[in-house]
Write a protein that holds these residues in place. Structure first.
Motif, PDB file in Angstrom:
ATOM      1  N   MET A 174     -24.238 -11.779  50.537  1.00 49.11           N
ATOM      2  CA  MET A 174     -23.948 -12.772  51.569  1.00 49.11           C
ATOM      3  C   MET A 174     -25.122 -13.694  51.855  1.00 49.11           C
ATOM      4  O   MET A 174     -25.070 -14.506  52.782  1.00 49.11           O
ATOM      5  CB  MET A 174     -23.533 -12.056  52.855  1.00 49.11           C
ATOM      6  N   ALA A 195     -14.935 -20.085  54.034  1.00 55.26           N
ATOM      7  CA  ALA A 195     -15.899 -19.117  54.556  1.00 55.26           C
ATOM      8  C   ALA A 195     -17.183 -19.067  53.735  1.00 55.26           C
ATOM      9  O   ALA A 195     -18.186 -18.509  54.179  1.00 55.26           O
ATOM     10  CB  ALA A 195     -15.268 -17.727  54.604  1.00 55.26           C
ATOM     11  N   LEU A 208     -23.133 -11.989  62.798  1.00 53.69           N
ATOM     12  CA  LEU A 208     -21.752 -11.832  62.361  1.00 53.69           C
ATOM     13  C   LEU A 208     -21.660 -11.360  60.917  1.00 53.69           C
ATOM     14  O   LEU A 208     -20.734 -10.633  60.549  1.00 53.69           O
ATOM     15  CB  LEU A 208     -21.006 -13.163  62.516  1.00 53.69           C
ATOM     16  N   THR A 209     -22.621 -11.756  60.098  1.00 54.93           N
ATOM     17  CA  THR A 209     -22.589 -11.376  58.683  1.00 54.93           C
ATOM     18  C   THR A 209     -22.632  -9.861  58.508  1.00 54.93           C
ATOM     19  O   THR A 209     -21.969  -9.308  57.628  1.00 54.93           O
ATOM     20  CB  THR A 209     -23.741 -12.044  57.926  1.00 54.93           C
ATOM     21  N   ILE A 218     -19.167  -8.656  59.106  1.00 56.63           N
ATOM     22  CA  ILE A 218     -18.306  -9.041  57.980  1.00 56.63           C
ATOM     23  C   ILE A 218     -18.486  -8.067  56.817  1.00 56.63           C
ATOM     24  O   ILE A 218     -17.522  -7.611  56.207  1.00 56.63           O
ATOM     25  CB  ILE A 218     -18.612 -10.485  57.534  1.00 56.63           C
ATOM     26  N   ASN A 223     -20.555 -19.917  55.309  1.00 58.16           N
ATOM     27  CA  ASN A 223     -21.399 -18.941  56.006  1.00 58.16           C
ATOM     28  C   ASN A 223     -22.478 -18.385  55.082  1.00 58.16           C
ATOM     29  O   ASN A 223     -23.606 -18.135  55.508  1.00 58.16           O
ATOM     30  CB  ASN A 223     -20.541 -17.799  56.550  1.00 58.16           C
ATOM     31  N   GLU A 278     -24.807 -12.199  68.934  1.00 59.36           N
ATOM     32  CA  GLU A 278     -23.533 -12.450  68.252  1.00 59.36           C
ATOM     33  C   GLU A 278     -22.715 -11.168  68.150  1.00 59.36           C
ATOM     34  O   GLU A 278     -21.502 -11.169  68.394  1.00 59.36           O
ATOM     35  CB  GLU A 278     -23.786 -13.009  66.851  1.00 59.36           C
ATOM     36  N   TYR A 321     -13.613 -12.969  51.912  1.00 60.96           N
ATOM     37  CA  TYR A 321     -14.773 -12.073  51.842  1.00 60.96           C
ATOM     38  C   TYR A 321     -14.438 -10.794  51.074  1.00 60.96           C
ATOM     39  O   TYR A 321     -15.297 -10.246  50.367  1.00 60.96           O
ATOM     40  CB  TYR A 321     -15.261 -11.736  53.249  1.00 60.96           C
ATOM     41  N   GLN A 356     -30.970 -19.958  56.475  1.00 63.14           N
ATOM     42  CA  GLN A 356     -31.668 -19.210  57.516  1.00 63.14           C
ATOM     43  C   GLN A 356     -32.771 -18.335  56.935  1.00 63.14           C
ATOM     44  O   GLN A 356     -33.858 -18.219  57.514  1.00 63.14           O
ATOM     45  CB  GLN A 356     -30.674 -18.334  58.294  1.00 63.14           C
ATOM     46  N   ARG A 392     -25.111 -20.945  54.842  1.00 68.27           N
ATOM     47  CA  ARG A 392     -25.891 -20.951  56.093  1.00 68.27           C
ATOM     48  C   ARG A 392     -26.901 -19.810  56.095  1.00 68.27           C
ATOM     49  O   ARG A 392     -28.057 -19.974  56.507  1.00 68.27           O
ATOM     50  CB  ARG A 392     -24.952 -20.824  57.295  1.00 68.27           C
ATOM     51  N   ASN A 393     -26.469 -18.629  55.635  1.00 65.31           N
ATOM     52  CA  ASN A 393     -27.377 -17.479  55.578  1.00 65.31           C
ATOM     53  C   ASN A 393     -28.576 -17.768  54.680  1.00 65.31           C
ATOM     54  O   ASN A 393     -29.719 -17.414  55.008  1.00 65.31           O
ATOM     55  CB  ASN A 393     -26.637 -16.247  55.048  1.00 65.31           C
TER      56      ASN A 393
END
Length: 387
Positions: free
Chosen positions: A230, A342, A114-115, A118, A345, A372, A318, A352, A348-349
């Motif tokens: 991001m 937001a 999804l990033t 975005i 996210n 995704e 964003y 990851q 989270r990235n």
């Protein structure tokens, strides 16, 4: 033509300062003068085919003929020879092409899931509206009136089709998507010049070579900057793959091979010259930005009005996070408070990225990210039918 607004701010006070430092050399804006002829150049081969096929048989019929040609289905000898002549000028497997490296680039596009979408929507697409000239074809073809939902649907469809590994071989869906896009550009250019009061002296020819390169830079250098912001940290090989992948896509779209950047340094230089020779945004720029800002509210997903408004706030966050407040003010974008949720996210990235310790980990995240993006594609296709 030197930009005195948001693009200049980008290089003097924004993230462009970091990019120029990475480049390690001073850039002379006078060097951009060599690109002026590109404002008046376009895809002659694509225009000729569209003239010979689409303008004679209709746009939809011409696109069906392309599908029939690539699918080895029945076509009249006359039309087949026209397509034969067009594709004879394209080397679909040039000596410089490394399919393995190209796939690495495709996988980088997929891995953030999804990033990636975005960044494309809220940074690359929205940021592009800061230039008045490059967006004029959207206004003159009626894309603004058709709404942002349609453009986003088409963009996501294009993205998912071309980033799928193995999908760029001759006659594959991704390859067809690229050639179809090339013909859409030619058809739009011909019709704009024929049917409207287009100001060539001010904007160059519609969808000119210089602006096509700018779009290419949006999918490469600007996209890369957005990913890093991001929380995504591509490896050196992934970066090389990204530029190689888009070099092939740009080549298929009709951009002269000599213009296409092969690495980040070349892309930064090209981006600087393009942005700093653009006219400031105008009322059309702000109208396009507003339409994209309000797109979530007018969409059919999520199902409740409250959640759609929340989606609008998330995208606004964003916009400000990626573009910066200065650019958002130029575009007339609203500010948001609740959209700050937001930021989770981005965190989270970052987690990851730290979790990728092996090639197996990377492959798993590529599969997850691709799933995704495919899910988003299906959502857009579904609700676009209702708009």
């Amino acid at each position: 033509m030197h930009n005195t607004s948001s693009f200049a701010h980008y290089w003097r006070e924004g993230i462009g300062v970091t990019l120029l430092a990475k480049l390690g050399k001073a850039l002379d804006l006078e060097q951009a003068e060599q690109h002026i002829p590109l404002f008046y150049q376009a895809d002659r081969e694509g225009d000729q085919l569209v003239t010979d096929v689409h303008l004679k048989f209709g746009f939809a019929a011409g696109n069906r003929m392309l599908a029939d040609y690539l699918g080895n289905r029945g076509l009249s000898q006359h039309v087949r020879l026209i397509f034969d002549d067009f594709f004879a000028k394209i080397d679909v497997n040039p000596t410089w092409l490394d399919w393995d490296l190209l796939q690495v680039g495709q996988e980088l596009c997929q891995r953030p899931g999804l990033t990636s979408l975005i960044v494309l929507r809220d940074y690359c697409l929205m940021g592009g509206y800061e230039s008045a000239a490059i967006n004029k074809p959207l206004v003159y073809t009626g894309a603004l009136k058709k709404g942002a939902v349609k453009r986003l649907t088409d963009t996501v469809e294009f993205w998912v089709n071309i980033t799928k590994p193995g999908n760029l071989g001759f006659r594959e869906n991704g390859f067809q998507e690229i050639i179809l896009t090339r013909f859409i550009h030619s058809f739009s250019r011909i019709k704009i010049l024929e049917k409207t009061e287009w100001e060539t002296e001010k904007w160059g020819v519609p969808l000119n070579t210089w602006d096509m390169l700018a779009t290419h830079l949006g999918f490469t250098q600007v996209f890369l900057v957005g990913l890093r912001k991001m929380g995504i940290n591509p490896t050196a090989r992934e970066v090389a793959g990204l530029f190689h992948f888009w070099k092939y896509v740009g080549y298929l779209l009709g951009i002269p091979l000599s213009l296409l950047p092969t690495n980040e340094a070349e892309a930064i230089e090209q981006l600087y010259y393009w942005t700093m020779t653009q006219r400031d945004g105008d009322e059309d720029s702000r109208n396009l930005a507003h339409a994209l800002q309000e797109e979530p509210v007018h969409a059919f997903y999520p199902k409740t009005a409250l959640m759609r408004k929340m989606m609008r706030e998330i995208h606004l966050f964003y916009n400000h996070y990626l573009l910066g407040d200065f650019s958002c003010e130029v575009l007339g974008l609203a500010k948001t408070t609740v959209g700050r949720l937001a930021m989770a996210n981005v965190w989270r990235n970052r987690r990851q990225e730290r979790a990728i310790q092996s090639e197996q980990d990377r492959v798993q995240f590529v599969k997850k990210g691709a799933a995704e993006q495919e899910h988003v594609r299906q959502i857009y296709q579904q609700y676009n039918k209702s708009t």
